[in-house]
Scaffold this motif. Structure first.
Motif, PDB file in Angstrom:
ATOM      1  N   SER A   1       0.838  -1.195   0.000  1.00 29.73           N
ATOM      2  CA  SER A   1       0.000   0.000   0.000  1.00 29.73           C
ATOM      3  C   SER A   1       0.877   1.251   0.000  1.00 29.73           C
ATOM      4  O   SER A   1       1.288   1.732   1.048  1.00 29.73           O
ATOM      5  CB  SER A   1      -0.923  -0.002   1.230  1.00 29.73           C
TER       6      SER A   1
ATOM      7  N   SER B   1      -6.808   8.010   0.959  1.00 34.63           N
ATOM      8  CA  SER B   1      -6.451   6.593   1.045  1.00 34.63           C
ATOM      9  C   SER B   1      -5.088   6.367   0.414  1.00 34.63           C
ATOM     10  O   SER B   1      -4.762   6.968  -0.617  1.00 34.63           O
ATOM     11  CB  SER B   1      -7.495   5.731   0.335  1.00 34.63           C
TER      12      SER B   1
ATOM     13  N   LYS C   1      -4.480   3.416  -0.643  1.00 33.28           N
ATOM     14  CA  LYS C   1      -4.863   2.205  -1.385  1.00 33.28           C
ATOM     15  C   LYS C   1      -4.722   0.966  -0.504  1.00 33.28           C
ATOM     16  O   LYS C   1      -4.148   0.991   0.574  1.00 33.28           O
ATOM     17  CB  LYS C   1      -4.048   2.067  -2.678  1.00 33.28           C
ATOM     18  N   ARG C   2      -5.236  -0.122  -1.002  1.00 30.31           N
ATOM     19  CA  ARG C   2      -5.302  -1.354  -0.223  1.00 30.31           C
ATOM     20  C   ARG C   2      -3.956  -2.078  -0.199  1.00 30.31           C
ATOM     21  O   ARG C   2      -3.089  -1.852  -1.052  1.00 30.31           O
ATOM     22  CB  ARG C   2      -6.366  -2.286  -0.785  1.00 30.31           C
TER      23      ARG C   2
END
Length: 356
Positions: A83, A143, A145-146
């Motif tokens: 991430s 975010s 991201k994952r």
């Protein structure tokens, strides 16, 4: 209720460990500071040449290994990552710059408050302000991201490195640099420091203790139970300081602290803001790294590089105050953190026509 009792017990454990480490030799009001101890360890490895702050702190080793061991025992060790690693590395550097301008991480802020240091109370204003700024961006879609599942070798990376550090501290003074005077020369016995770190790492892993998360959850979800460890650590260490005669209220002459209130605020503002974007305070990053999160492992390396930069280029504060270089570094790091927040915020990026 069970969860509330669990985090309160974790706070009590951390407070008691901090008191014991202070009694047996760690610096006053700095018995357990993630930023300071990473800085000392970086110095011992030759990443910087500030002779007063060089010592491989067993507490750091213990926290990582404690989280690793408990994660394995409770089947909570989950290797994952990917991430935005470079962004996390940069944020780690920026958070460390803020911490060394203030002279401490959020945990040391609480320990300083418990010792009567009013400069830390002033700094708390900036810390909360930084968290609130980060929450604004979270609400707008920020975010990094994952993350993804990774091989077990990735999750074991930082624990293995800390085992090697343990070998080095046992073999000292071979291969490492240890301070002969100054804060780096003040430390509790190795086994006690290691045991204290193991206990804190295990307790923090199970309770998910995080200074950033407590304030964030209170603001976003009206969930205040993660603030309880703050209060428990504060009261526990305060009582310990009163018993041992180490409590002294005031701004001036506090151990390893300065009285430039605006920079105490700004330093912790940067720590709070950057840590929200990272998803946790420096203690939480160590625990997550020990639990298999390689993104947090990258962040911890950012802390080490940030500490080296601070002392190699005269950015770190001292009891005399903040350096001119430190003020410039704050401006650069604050700008970087804001840019990272802006360009990783989905709603704002879409509005500007930038791919999120």
């Amino acid at each position: 209720m069970k969860q509330k009792i669990g985090v309160a017990i974790a706070g009590l454990i951390v407070g008691l460990v901090a008191v014991c480490l202070g009694v047996f030799g760690n610096p006053a009001n700095m018995a357990l500071c993630i930023a300071c101890f990473i800085r000392d360890t970086a110095g011992a490895l030759g990443l910087h040449q500030a002779e007063a702050v060089q010592y491989i702190r067993p507490e750091i080793i213990g926290i990582v290994l404690g989280a690793f061991i408990i994660g394995l025992l409770k089947k909570d060790h989950a290797p994952k990552g990917g991430s935005s690693p470079f962004t996390r590395f940069v944020l780690g550097i920026c958070v460390m710059v803020g911490a060394l301008i203030f002279l401490g991480c959020p945990l040391r802020m609480v320990l300083r408050m418990a010792g009567g240091d009013l400069n830390a109370v002033i700094g708390l204003v900036g810390f909360i302000g930084g968290i609130l700024t980060g929450i604004v961006f979270l609400n707008r879609g920020f975010s990094l991201k994952r993350s993804y599942e990774q091989p077990a070798s990735e999750g074991a990376g930082l624990p293995v490195v800390n085992l090697l550090l343990l070998v080095l501290v046992i073999a000292a003074p071979a291969f490492v640099l240890f301070s002969g005077s100054g804060p780096g020369s003040l430390h509790a016995p190795l086994l006690l420091s290691l045991a204290g770190g193991l206990i804190v790492g295990g307790a923090a892993q199970r309770s998910r203790l995080c200074f950033i998360g407590g304030v964030r959850d209170a603001v976003l979800f009206k969930d205040f139970h993660m603030l309880m460890p703050f209060a428990v650590i504060l009261v526990t260490v305060l009582i310990g300081n009163l018993i041992t005669g180490k409590f002294a209220v005031g701004f001036a002459d506090q151990p390893i602290a300065h009285t430039e209130w605006i920079w105490n605020i700004l330093g912790l503002y940067l720590v709070g803001f950057g840590s929200v974007l990272l998803g946790g305070c420096p203690l939480r990053q160590l625990v997550l790294a020990g639990s298999g999160n390689s993104d947090s492992g990258v962040t911890v390396w950012g802390f080490f590089v940030g500490a080296a930069i601070c002392h190699n280029f005269g950015l770190a504060s001292s009891g005399a105050g903040v350096t001119p270089n430190g003020r410039i570094a704050f401006a650069i790091c604050a700008a970087l953190v804001f840019l990272i927040a802006v360009f990783n915020t989905k709603k704002l990026s879409q509005k500007q026509g930038v791919s999120p």
